[in-house]
Design a protein around this motif. Structure first.
Motif, PDB file in Angstrom:
ATOM      1  N   LEU A 144       0.887  -1.158   0.000  1.00  0.00           N
ATOM      2  CA  LEU A 144       0.000   0.000   0.000  1.00  0.00           C
ATOM      3  C   LEU A 144       0.924   1.207   0.000  1.00  0.00           C
ATOM      4  O   LEU A 144       1.903   1.244   0.763  1.00  0.00           O
ATOM      5  N   ARG A 145       0.639   2.178  -0.866  1.00  0.00           N
ATOM      6  CA  ARG A 145       1.529   3.329  -1.035  1.00  0.00           C
ATOM      7  C   ARG A 145       0.741   4.618  -0.805  1.00  0.00           C
ATOM      8  O   ARG A 145      -0.401   4.744  -1.269  1.00  0.00           O
ATOM      9  N   CYS A 146       1.351   5.551  -0.103  1.00  0.00           N
ATOM     10  CA  CYS A 146       0.691   6.824   0.184  1.00  0.00           C
ATOM     11  C   CYS A 146       1.602   7.966  -0.254  1.00  0.00           C
ATOM     12  O   CYS A 146       2.732   8.074   0.228  1.00  0.00           O
ATOM     13  N   GLY A 175      13.644  12.532  -4.728  1.00  0.00           N
ATOM     14  CA  GLY A 175      13.500  13.755  -3.930  1.00  0.00           C
ATOM     15  C   GLY A 175      12.131  13.894  -3.285  1.00  0.00           C
ATOM     16  O   GLY A 175      11.876  14.857  -2.568  1.00  0.00           O
ATOM     17  N   THR A 176      11.226  12.944  -3.505  1.00  0.00           N
ATOM     18  CA  THR A 176       9.876  13.041  -2.940  1.00  0.00           C
ATOM     19  C   THR A 176       9.684  11.994  -1.854  1.00  0.00           C
ATOM     20  O   THR A 176      10.113  10.846  -2.016  1.00  0.00           O
ATOM     21  N   LYS A 177       9.010  12.411  -0.781  1.00  0.00           N
ATOM     22  CA  LYS A 177       8.788  11.497   0.331  1.00  0.00           C
ATOM     23  C   LYS A 177       7.419  10.834   0.194  1.00  0.00           C
ATOM     24  O   LYS A 177       6.414  11.509  -0.061  1.00  0.00           O
ATOM     25  N   SER A 178       7.369   9.526   0.363  1.00  0.00           N
ATOM     26  CA  SER A 178       6.106   8.775   0.338  1.00  0.00           C
ATOM     27  C   SER A 178       6.137   7.764   1.467  1.00  0.00           C
ATOM     28  O   SER A 178       7.171   7.579   2.114  1.00  0.00           O
ATOM     29  N   LEU A 179       5.015   7.104   1.695  1.00  0.00           N
ATOM     30  CA  LEU A 179       4.982   6.003   2.662  1.00  0.00           C
ATOM     31  C   LEU A 179       4.617   4.713   1.949  1.00  0.00           C
ATOM     32  O   LEU A 179       3.864   4.712   0.963  1.00  0.00           O
ATOM     33  N   LEU A 180       5.158   3.634   2.487  1.00  0.00           N
ATOM     34  CA  LEU A 180       4.922   2.313   1.907  1.00  0.00           C
ATOM     35  C   LEU A 180       4.535   1.400   3.050  1.00  0.00           C
ATOM     36  O   LEU A 180       5.152   1.460   4.121  1.00  0.00           O
ATOM     37  N   PHE A 181       3.546   0.553   2.838  1.00  0.00           N
ATOM     38  CA  PHE A 181       3.217  -0.450   3.853  1.00  0.00           C
ATOM     39  C   PHE A 181       3.091  -1.808   3.192  1.00  0.00           C
ATOM     40  O   PHE A 181       2.538  -1.944   2.112  1.00  0.00           O
ATOM     41  N   ARG A 209      -2.991   3.629  -2.078  1.00  0.00           N
ATOM     42  CA  ARG A 209      -3.330   2.826  -3.257  1.00  0.00           C
ATOM     43  C   ARG A 209      -2.414   1.615  -3.315  1.00  0.00           C
ATOM     44  O   ARG A 209      -1.333   1.619  -2.736  1.00  0.00           O
ATOM     45  N   GLU A 210      -2.884   0.613  -4.042  1.00  0.00           N
ATOM     46  CA  GLU A 210      -2.079  -0.613  -4.151  1.00  0.00           C
ATOM     47  C   GLU A 210      -0.965  -0.436  -5.164  1.00  0.00           C
ATOM     48  O   GLU A 210      -1.136   0.237  -6.178  1.00  0.00           O
ATOM     49  N   ALA A 211       0.178  -1.038  -4.897  1.00  0.00           N
ATOM     50  CA  ALA A 211       1.284  -1.046  -5.868  1.00  0.00           C
ATOM     51  C   ALA A 211       1.873  -2.454  -5.869  1.00  0.00           C
ATOM     52  O   ALA A 211       1.927  -3.105  -4.824  1.00  0.00           O
ATOM     53  N   VAL A 212       2.290  -2.907  -7.036  1.00  0.00           N
ATOM     54  CA  VAL A 212       2.826  -4.265  -7.141  1.00  0.00           C
ATOM     55  C   VAL A 212       4.330  -4.239  -6.895  1.00  0.00           C
ATOM     56  O   VAL A 212       5.063  -3.474  -7.530  1.00  0.00           O
ATOM     57  N   ALA A 213       4.798  -5.064  -5.960  1.00  0.00           N
ATOM     58  CA  ALA A 213       6.232  -5.136  -5.637  1.00  0.00           C
ATOM     59  C   ALA A 213       6.930  -6.090  -6.598  1.00  0.00           C
ATOM     60  O   ALA A 213       6.285  -6.739  -7.431  1.00  0.00           O
ATOM     61  N   GLY A 214       8.235  -6.199  -6.466  1.00  0.00           N
ATOM     62  CA  GLY A 214       9.000  -7.134  -7.295  1.00  0.00           C
ATOM     63  C   GLY A 214       8.740  -8.575  -6.882  1.00  0.00           C
ATOM     64  O   GLY A 214       8.188  -8.841  -5.819  1.00  0.00           O
ATOM     65  N   GLN A 215       9.164  -9.490  -7.748  1.00  0.00           N
ATOM     66  CA  GLN A 215       9.053 -10.923  -7.446  1.00  0.00           C
ATOM     67  C   GLN A 215      10.292 -11.366  -6.683  1.00  0.00           C
ATOM     68  O   GLN A 215      11.390 -10.874  -6.952  1.00  0.00           O
ATOM     69  N   ARG A 216      10.118 -12.303  -5.778  1.00  0.00           N
ATOM     70  CA  ARG A 216      11.288 -12.917  -5.128  1.00  0.00           C
ATOM     71  C   ARG A 216      11.206 -14.404  -5.361  1.00  0.00           C
ATOM     72  O   ARG A 216      10.147 -15.004  -5.176  1.00  0.00           O
ATOM     73  N   VAL A 217      12.329 -14.973  -5.749  1.00  0.00           N
ATOM     74  CA  VAL A 217      12.356 -16.413  -5.951  1.00  0.00           C
ATOM     75  C   VAL A 217      13.192 -17.034  -4.834  1.00  0.00           C
ATOM     76  O   VAL A 217      14.405 -16.829  -4.772  1.00  0.00           O
ATOM     77  N   GLN A 218      12.520 -17.746  -3.950  1.00  0.00           N
ATOM     78  CA  GLN A 218      13.229 -18.417  -2.852  1.00  0.00           C
ATOM     79  C   GLN A 218      13.887 -19.674  -3.407  1.00  0.00           C
ATOM     80  O   GLN A 218      13.377 -20.304  -4.331  1.00  0.00           O
TER      81      GLN A 218
END
Ligand SMILES: Cc1cc2nc3c(=O)[nH]c(=O)nc-3n(C[C@H](O)[C@H](O)[C@H](O)COP(=O)(O)OP(=O)(O)OC[C@H]3O[C@@H](n4cnc5c(N)ncnc54)[C@H](O)[C@@H]3O)c2cc1C
Length: 499
Positions: free
Chosen positions: A275-277, A313-319, A392-401
């Motif tokens: 979630l990104r703000c 240079g812009t501040k945002s929040l990520l959860f 709003r929703e944002a898609v993160a990267g994939q991680r392959v364990q």
């Protein structure tokens, strides 16, 4: 468009243009400027997969706040040994970046790194007891000098007001804070590294060039088959040394190389949603990376956190991240990636993991079934007065364990990273995802030790390596003076806090 002709016989081929290849390429060129290096990348630019700023959380992982690195022992004490390893690996990154800034190869550290306190925050008596024991163990060690602890809501509100506003008065809470933490834009850093490499003779990067095959030729070199998507051409490069830094694409290429050391490895992809703000009035009121306690059975990289991000240079929040299941190995990959990676050599390890890792399956199924209302409720556990319309929703990267062959169990799921090298040291693949980009310098050093031991001598690369990484060969978890000295030296160069 990439106009550079593809050199046919470089010394080194780096597959992938993410932070890992960019870091290894940088180290190699510093150690031996005469090396010819070719970087090959499927996409149209560098840092478009996991290393892109919004595809990861940008934590400069020093294991300050991530509770999964400090398991509790049955007697209630806390084991900080893994945290110390991760903590001092980040010192290697700080030294490499400081060297590049001092040298002028990176003009301004603020283009990729910002000071940002790292916090852990928990609620409930059992978790508070754990955090207190963790703080006692960590703050007694020189690596965690300056760590603060509080169970006082006024103090925690002063550190991170959004986490306290609207929280029940009688809730039992505790937090630790360490002000020397950092938010890192690994996408920007990758661009800076690739740019300074491209400015050097003997280095070229080729975008829209996908590696499709790896075979040995009669002279013992690697033949790297490449599809040039722009010109619709098949071409080949012959190299003495290949680094497979292809992120989620590494398993497939390791399999193509057919080195015996790679047999039996498989991959398990985990996708992520944030979630990104971007609302300035909200992001202005939070300046920290606040990590909570992982849900039961969750993989380590899925510990939720409420993060300050400073990007462009812009501040945002990520959860987040909220984990999910996808059969893609890369964000720009194919839905068939997982199925194509299954081969006779790794089917047993993969089935063993499916059988033995019920907790992970349960966790992932739970996450996939979460509605956006559940996801928002998880955010409100950290930030009780959060407003839906700000996020709003944002898609993160994939991680392959990594799924690793194992004699006893036939297969185990690994959450770390692993270098799988050919016996003759001519090829090495980087598998896995955690702790991630923060350890790129440590990984590059491991590649040097694994694949170039004959060059790491006093008459070879060692003096220069010690210039780049002054603490090379020193165990910072044991040498308190060296630890203090390197942090005091790198903090002002990188414009970070020091305590
Ligand atoms: C949700 C999430 C959160 C994370 N949070 C953090 C964090 O807070 N801190 C941290 O330090 N790390 C974090 N990480 C991990 C970090 O992002 C990764 O470890 C790091 O970016 C990996 O870098 P890389 O260069 O190996 O891979 P990538 O950046 O994925 O680059 C690999 C490149 O290889 C290319 N490629 C693949 N196959 C081929 C081929 N056949 N031919 C040519 N090119 C190919 C791809 O297109 C890609 O550009 C996080 C990751 C995720 C997904």
């Amino acid at each position: 468009m990439d106009e550079t002709a593809l050199p046919g016989t470089p010394d080194v081929v780096l597959i992938g243009a993410g932070i890992m290849s960019a870091t290894l390429g940088t180290m190699l060129k510093e150690l031996d400027p005469s090396l010819s290096i070719v970087m090959l990348e499927t996409l149209q630019d560098c840092a478009q997969e996991s290393s892109e700023a919004w595809n990861n959380a940008g934590t400069g992982h020093a294991a300050n706040c991530e509770l999964n690195y400090t398991p509790q022992r049955p007697d209630g004490s806390v084991d900080i040994s893994r945290a110390l390893e991760v903590n001092t690996e980040f010192d290697l990154a700080r030294q490499l970046w400081s060297y590049l800034v001092t040298k002028g190869a990176i003009p301004d550290p603020r283009a990729f790194i910002h000071p940002c306190p790292h916090m852990s925050m928990v609620w409930g008596k059992e978790n508070v007891d754990f955090l207190r024991a963790r703080y006692q163990a960590m703050s007694a060690h020189h690596c965690y000098h300056g760590m603060e602890y509080s169970e006082d809501r006024n103090q925690i509100a002063a550190w991170a007001p959004l986490t306290i506003e609207g929280r029940a008065e009688d809730e039992v809470i505790a937090a630790t804070r360490i002000v020397t933490g950092a938010d890192v834009d690994y996408g920007s850093l990758t661009h800076l590294l690739v740019a300074q490499l491209t400015a050097q003779p003997g280095f070229s990067v080729h975008y829209k060039h996908r590696v499709t095959g790896l075979t040995r030729d009669d002279a013992g070199r690697w033949r790297v088959d490449v599809v040039d998507a722009e010109r619709e051409l098949l071409c080949e490069v012959f190299a003495k040394f290949v680094f497979i830094g292809a992120g989620g694409g590494a398993i497939e290429l390791l399999q193509k190389s057919d080195i015996p050391e790679g047999h039996g490895y498989g991959g398990f992809p985990v996708s992520g949603i944030w979630l990104r703000c971007d609302a300035p009035d909200v992001s202005a009121r939070h300046h920290a990376k606040v990590y909570g306690k992982a849900a039961h059975g969750s993989p380590p990289m899925s510990v939720p956190h409420l993060d300050t991000r400073i990007i462009g240079g812009t501040k945002s929040l990520l959860f987040g991240p909220y984990a999910g299941f996808s059969t893609r190995f890369l964000k720009h990959g194919s839905l068939t990636d997982l199925f194509r990676s299954i081969e006779p050599g790794n089917i047993l390890p993969m089935l063993a993991v499916a059988r033995d890792d019920a907790q992970l399956s349960e966790y992932l199924i739970g996450q996939v079934l979460q509605t956006s209302a559940h996801q928002f409720a998880a955010l409100q556990e950290f930030y009780p007065t959060a407003k839906r319309h700000d996020w709003r929703e944002a898609v993160a990267g994939q991680r392959v364990q990594i799924i690793k062959p194992d004699q006893a169990h036939t297969g185990v799921l690994e959450f770390g990273t692993e270098l799988v090298a050919a016996a003759d040291r001519s090829l090495v693949a980087l598998l896995g995802a955690s702790p991630g980009a923060s350890t790129a310098a440590a990984i590059a050093i491991h590649v040097l030790q694994k694949c170039f031991p004959d060059r790491l001598t006093e008459s070879g690369w060692l003096p220069k390596l010690k210039q780049i990484i002054p603490t090379y060969g020193i165990d910072l978890t044991r040498d308190a003076d060296a630890c203090r000295t390197t942090r005091a030296a790198t903090a002002p160069v990188l414009k970070l806090e020091n305590v």
